[in-house]
Write a protein that holds these residues in place. Structure first.
Motif, PDB file in Angstrom:
ATOM      1  N   PRO A  89       0.851  -1.191   0.000  1.00 25.09           N
ATOM      2  CA  PRO A  89       0.000   0.000   0.000  1.00 25.09           C
ATOM      3  C   PRO A  89       0.890   1.245   0.000  1.00 25.09           C
ATOM      4  O   PRO A  89       1.918   1.273   0.670  1.00 25.09           O
ATOM      5  CB  PRO A  89      -0.782  -0.130   1.309  1.00 25.09           C
ATOM      6  N   VAL A  90       0.504   2.234  -0.768  1.00 31.41           N
ATOM      7  CA  VAL A  90       1.321   3.448  -0.897  1.00 31.41           C
ATOM      8  C   VAL A  90       0.414   4.667  -0.846  1.00 31.41           C
ATOM      9  O   VAL A  90      -0.609   4.720  -1.530  1.00 31.41           O
ATOM     10  CB  VAL A  90       2.102   3.444  -2.238  1.00 31.41           C
ATOM     11  N   THR A  91       0.796   5.630  -0.043  1.00 28.66           N
ATOM     12  CA  THR A  91       0.153   6.935  -0.051  1.00 28.66           C
ATOM     13  C   THR A  91       1.237   7.974  -0.296  1.00 28.66           C
ATOM     14  O   THR A  91       2.214   8.050   0.448  1.00 28.66           O
ATOM     15  CB  THR A  91      -0.560   7.230   1.276  1.00 28.66           C
ATOM     16  N   ARG A 128      -6.522   0.310  -8.044  1.00 26.33           N
ATOM     17  CA  ARG A 128      -6.026  -0.034  -6.709  1.00 26.33           C
ATOM     18  C   ARG A 128      -6.479   1.009  -5.697  1.00 26.33           C
ATOM     19  O   ARG A 128      -6.163   2.185  -5.827  1.00 26.33           O
ATOM     20  CB  ARG A 128      -4.500  -0.114  -6.702  1.00 26.33           C
ATOM     21  N   THR A 129      -7.204   0.573  -4.684  1.00 23.81           N
ATOM     22  CA  THR A 129      -7.649   1.496  -3.648  1.00 23.81           C
ATOM     23  C   THR A 129      -6.579   1.704  -2.586  1.00 23.81           C
ATOM     24  O   THR A 129      -6.705   2.591  -1.751  1.00 23.81           O
ATOM     25  CB  THR A 129      -8.933   0.987  -2.980  1.00 23.81           C
ATOM     26  N   ASP A 130      -5.521   0.885  -2.627  1.00 24.10           N
ATOM     27  CA  ASP A 130      -4.443   1.006  -1.631  1.00 24.10           C
ATOM     28  C   ASP A 130      -3.281   1.852  -2.134  1.00 24.10           C
ATOM     29  O   ASP A 130      -2.244   1.922  -1.499  1.00 24.10           O
ATOM     30  CB  ASP A 130      -3.954  -0.377  -1.205  1.00 24.10           C
ATOM     31  N   LEU A 174       1.238  19.434   4.781  1.00 27.25           N
ATOM     32  CA  LEU A 174       1.939  18.162   4.596  1.00 27.25           C
ATOM     33  C   LEU A 174       1.935  17.336   5.871  1.00 27.25           C
ATOM     34  O   LEU A 174       1.757  16.119   5.827  1.00 27.25           O
ATOM     35  CB  LEU A 174       3.371  18.401   4.107  1.00 27.25           C
ATOM     36  N   ILE A 175       2.104  17.996   7.009  1.00 29.55           N
ATOM     37  CA  ILE A 175       2.035  17.276   8.286  1.00 29.55           C
ATOM     38  C   ILE A 175       0.675  16.591   8.409  1.00 29.55           C
ATOM     39  O   ILE A 175       0.585  15.404   8.733  1.00 29.55           O
ATOM     40  CB  ILE A 175       2.268  18.222   9.479  1.00 29.55           C
ATOM     41  N   ASP A 176      -0.385  17.323   8.116  1.00 29.83           N
ATOM     42  CA  ASP A 176      -1.733  16.765   8.201  1.00 29.83           C
ATOM     43  C   ASP A 176      -1.885  15.547   7.284  1.00 29.83           C
ATOM     44  O   ASP A 176      -2.385  14.501   7.709  1.00 29.83           O
ATOM     45  CB  ASP A 176      -2.761  17.839   7.844  1.00 29.83           C
ATOM     46  N   GLY A 177      -1.452  15.667   6.050  1.00 28.18           N
ATOM     47  CA  GLY A 177      -1.562  14.554   5.107  1.00 28.18           C
ATOM     48  C   GLY A 177      -0.747  13.347   5.527  1.00 28.18           C
ATOM     49  O   GLY A 177      -1.198  12.204   5.416  1.00 28.18           O
ATOM     50  N   THR A 193      -0.343   7.864   7.825  1.00 28.39           N
ATOM     51  CA  THR A 193       0.217   6.887   8.763  1.00 28.39           C
ATOM     52  C   THR A 193      -0.858   6.339   9.692  1.00 28.39           C
ATOM     53  O   THR A 193      -0.832   5.151  10.042  1.00 28.39           O
ATOM     54  CB  THR A 193       1.386   7.482   9.578  1.00 28.39           C
ATOM     55  N   ASP A 194      -1.829   7.168  10.073  1.00 32.69           N
ATOM     56  CA  ASP A 194      -2.944   6.669  10.876  1.00 32.69           C
ATOM     57  C   ASP A 194      -3.726   5.605  10.105  1.00 32.69           C
ATOM     58  O   ASP A 194      -4.128   4.572  10.666  1.00 32.69           O
ATOM     59  CB  ASP A 194      -3.892   7.802  11.280  1.00 32.69           C
ATOM     60  N   GLU A 195      -3.937   5.828   8.824  1.00 32.45           N
ATOM     61  CA  GLU A 195      -4.655   4.848   8.003  1.00 32.45           C
ATOM     62  C   GLU A 195      -3.869   3.542   7.894  1.00 32.45           C
ATOM     63  O   GLU A 195      -4.453   2.456   7.974  1.00 32.45           O
ATOM     64  CB  GLU A 195      -4.945   5.421   6.623  1.00 32.45           C
ATOM     65  N   PHE A 196      -2.556   3.646   7.709  1.00 37.01           N
ATOM     66  CA  PHE A 196      -1.743   2.419   7.678  1.00 37.01           C
ATOM     67  C   PHE A 196      -1.860   1.661   9.000  1.00 37.01           C
ATOM     68  O   PHE A 196      -2.018   0.447   9.019  1.00 37.01           O
ATOM     69  CB  PHE A 196      -0.271   2.736   7.390  1.00 37.01           C
TER      70      PHE A 196
END
Length: 87
Positions: A22-24, A52-54, A72-75, A80-83
């Motif tokens: 998974p990549v954001t 790919r939704t991930d 950027l901090i927010d994103g 990382t919270d989602e991971f």
């Protein structure tokens, strides 16, 4: 500059190694060091069929290259919270 930590094109050349991860990507729209089109190219290489939704790309308006910018901090925190939540 000093070519950062990777040689030019290294991420795209090795995108196959990331195909199952998974990549954001969180990228500043005003980043003049690593321009947004490079983030988009990486996103498209990781998700060529857009199925790919991930694999996600977030372009942050008003943000540049520094990871200390509020947008950027927010994103990055959301990513990382989602991971963490999906582990």
């Amino acid at each position: 500059l000093n070519n950062g930590f990777l040689r030019r094109g290294e991420l795209l050349d090795n995108v196959a190694k990331m195909k199952d991860l998974p990549v954001t990507i969180v990228h500043g729209r005003c980043d003049h060091v690593c321009q947004p089109h490079a983030a988009y190219k990486l996103y498209k290489a990781l998700n060529p069929k857009a199925d790919r939704t991930d694999v996600k790309l977030e372009i942050v308006s008003g943000a540049g290259h520094s990871d200390s910018e509020p947008g950027l901090i927010d994103g990055l925190v959301r990513a990382t919270d989602e991971f963490r939540d999906n582990a």
